[in-house]
Design a protein around this motif. Structure first.
Motif, short mmCIF file in Angstrom:
data_model
loop_
_atom_site.label_atom_id
_atom_site.label_comp_id
_atom_site.label_asym_id
_atom_site.label_seq_id
_atom_site.Cartn_x
_atom_site.Cartn_y
_atom_site.Cartn_z
N LEU A 49 -20.28 -3.56 34.75
CA LEU A 49 -19.81 -4.51 35.76
C LEU A 49 -18.29 -4.51 35.83
O LEU A 49 -17.61 -4.02 34.91
CB LEU A 49 -20.32 -5.92 35.42
CG LEU A 49 -21.83 -6.07 35.26
CD1 LEU A 49 -22.20 -7.54 35.06
CD2 LEU A 49 -22.59 -5.51 36.47
N SER A 50 -17.77 -5.10 36.90
CA SER A 50 -16.32 -5.06 37.10
C SER A 50 -15.56 -5.85 36.04
O SER A 50 -14.36 -5.64 35.86
CB SER A 50 -15.97 -5.56 38.51
OG SER A 50 -16.61 -6.77 38.76
N ASN A 51 -16.23 -6.74 35.32
CA ASN A 51 -15.56 -7.45 34.22
C ASN A 51 -15.67 -6.71 32.89
O ASN A 51 -15.31 -7.25 31.84
CB ASN A 51 -16.13 -8.88 34.08
CG ASN A 51 -17.63 -8.87 33.75
OD1 ASN A 51 -18.24 -7.81 33.68
ND2 ASN A 51 -18.20 -10.05 33.56
N TYR A 83 -24.26 -12.65 36.06
CA TYR A 83 -22.89 -12.41 36.53
C TYR A 83 -22.90 -12.23 38.05
O TYR A 83 -22.64 -11.14 38.56
CB TYR A 83 -22.31 -11.15 35.86
CG TYR A 83 -22.31 -11.22 34.36
CD1 TYR A 83 -21.32 -11.92 33.67
CD2 TYR A 83 -23.33 -10.60 33.63
CE1 TYR A 83 -21.34 -12.00 32.29
CE2 TYR A 83 -23.34 -10.67 32.24
CZ TYR A 83 -22.35 -11.38 31.58
OH TYR A 83 -22.37 -11.45 30.21
N ASN A 85 -21.03 -12.87 40.44
CA ASN A 85 -19.82 -12.50 41.19
C ASN A 85 -19.19 -11.19 40.75
O ASN A 85 -18.12 -10.83 41.23
CB ASN A 85 -18.79 -13.63 41.08
CG ASN A 85 -19.34 -14.92 41.66
OD1 ASN A 85 -20.01 -14.89 42.69
ND2 ASN A 85 -19.12 -16.03 40.97
N GLU A 86 -19.83 -10.51 39.83
CA GLU A 86 -19.26 -9.24 39.35
C GLU A 86 -19.92 -8.06 40.05
O GLU A 86 -21.15 -7.95 40.05
CB GLU A 86 -19.48 -9.11 37.82
CG GLU A 86 -18.84 -10.21 37.01
CD GLU A 86 -17.31 -10.24 37.13
OE1 GLU A 86 -16.69 -9.19 37.35
OE2 GLU A 86 -16.76 -11.36 37.00
N ALA A 87 -19.09 -7.20 40.61
CA ALA A 87 -19.61 -6.00 41.26
C ALA A 87 -20.12 -5.02 40.19
O ALA A 87 -19.66 -5.04 39.05
CB ALA A 87 -18.51 -5.33 42.07
N GLU A 89 -20.12 -1.31 38.88
CA GLU A 89 -19.26 -0.12 39.04
C GLU A 89 -20.05 1.17 38.78
O GLU A 89 -19.83 2.17 39.45
CB GLU A 89 -18.07 -0.21 38.09
CG GLU A 89 -17.31 -1.50 38.34
CD GLU A 89 -15.83 -1.37 38.18
OE1 GLU A 89 -15.40 -0.63 37.29
OE2 GLU A 89 -15.11 -2.04 38.94
N HIS A 122 -21.59 -7.04 47.13
CA HIS A 122 -20.26 -7.06 46.51
C HIS A 122 -19.24 -6.25 47.32
O HIS A 122 -18.10 -6.11 46.89
CB HIS A 122 -20.33 -6.53 45.08
CG HIS A 122 -21.20 -7.36 44.18
ND1 HIS A 122 -20.88 -8.66 43.84
CD2 HIS A 122 -22.37 -7.10 43.57
CE1 HIS A 122 -21.82 -9.15 43.05
NE2 HIS A 122 -22.74 -8.24 42.87
#
Ligand code: THU
Length: 157
Positions: A49-51, A83, A85-87, A89, A122
């Motif tokens: 994920l983006s985080n 999560y 709100n996490e895109a 990847e 996202h």
């Protein structure tokens, strides 16, 4: 006549960077948790994920066959639940028949639809890495898996 082509590359497993090794390790480990008494085919999916968090999923079967779920959707829905709100990847996939690693598998049609919704949601396409024994197929944009997709933009406002 019109033609669509889908760019992808093949990379060697021995050339995996630290991120891919981390995702592959997570996918192999979670494939052990597959519940696959019917197919004996175990699939592991790992999402980056983006985080920076890695979310995993494995296939979960059921005696009423259609009630089961593929590894990809198990992972994508878990990521959405935890999560939202996490895109995504990267989605990396591995599969085993009994104990043996198989060559690259590609997501089923229903999962492709969910991959598509994830990238639309996202507004960020992601990589899909389908790992085989020696090589991996790398698709840099998940949307290549579902040409002519139906998505939310097709629905009336
Ligand atoms: N399966 C996955 O989990 N992902 C795929 O990409 C293909 C198939 C699962 C569904 C079922 O539990 C088993 O593999 C055999 O189809």
């Amino acid at each position: 006549m019109h033609t669509l082509s889908i760019p992808y590359e093949r990379i060697q497993r021995k050339d995996f960077d630290a991120t891919l090794l981390r995702l592959e390790g997570a996918a192999v480990e979670v494939a052990r948790n597959a519940y696959a008494p019917y197919s004996r085919f175990r699939v592991g999916a790992a999402l980056l994920l983006s985080n920076g968090v890695v979310v995993v999923g494995s296939n979960q079967e059921n005696a009423a066959y259609p009630s089961g779920l593929c590894a990809e959707r198990t992972a994508l829905f878990a990521a959405g639940a935890q999560y939202p709100n996490e895109a995504v990847e990267i989605l990396l996939l591995v599969a085993f028949s009994e104990e043996d690693r198989v060559e690259s598998i590609t997501p089923c049609g229903a999962c492709r639809q969910v991959l598509m919704e994830t990238s639309s949601r996202h507004q960020k396409p992601f990589k899909v890495i389908m790992v085989g024994k020696e090589q991996a197929l790398v698709l840099h944009d998940n949307r290549g898996l579902l040409p002519f997709a139906f998505d939310g933009s097709d629905l009336p406002d």
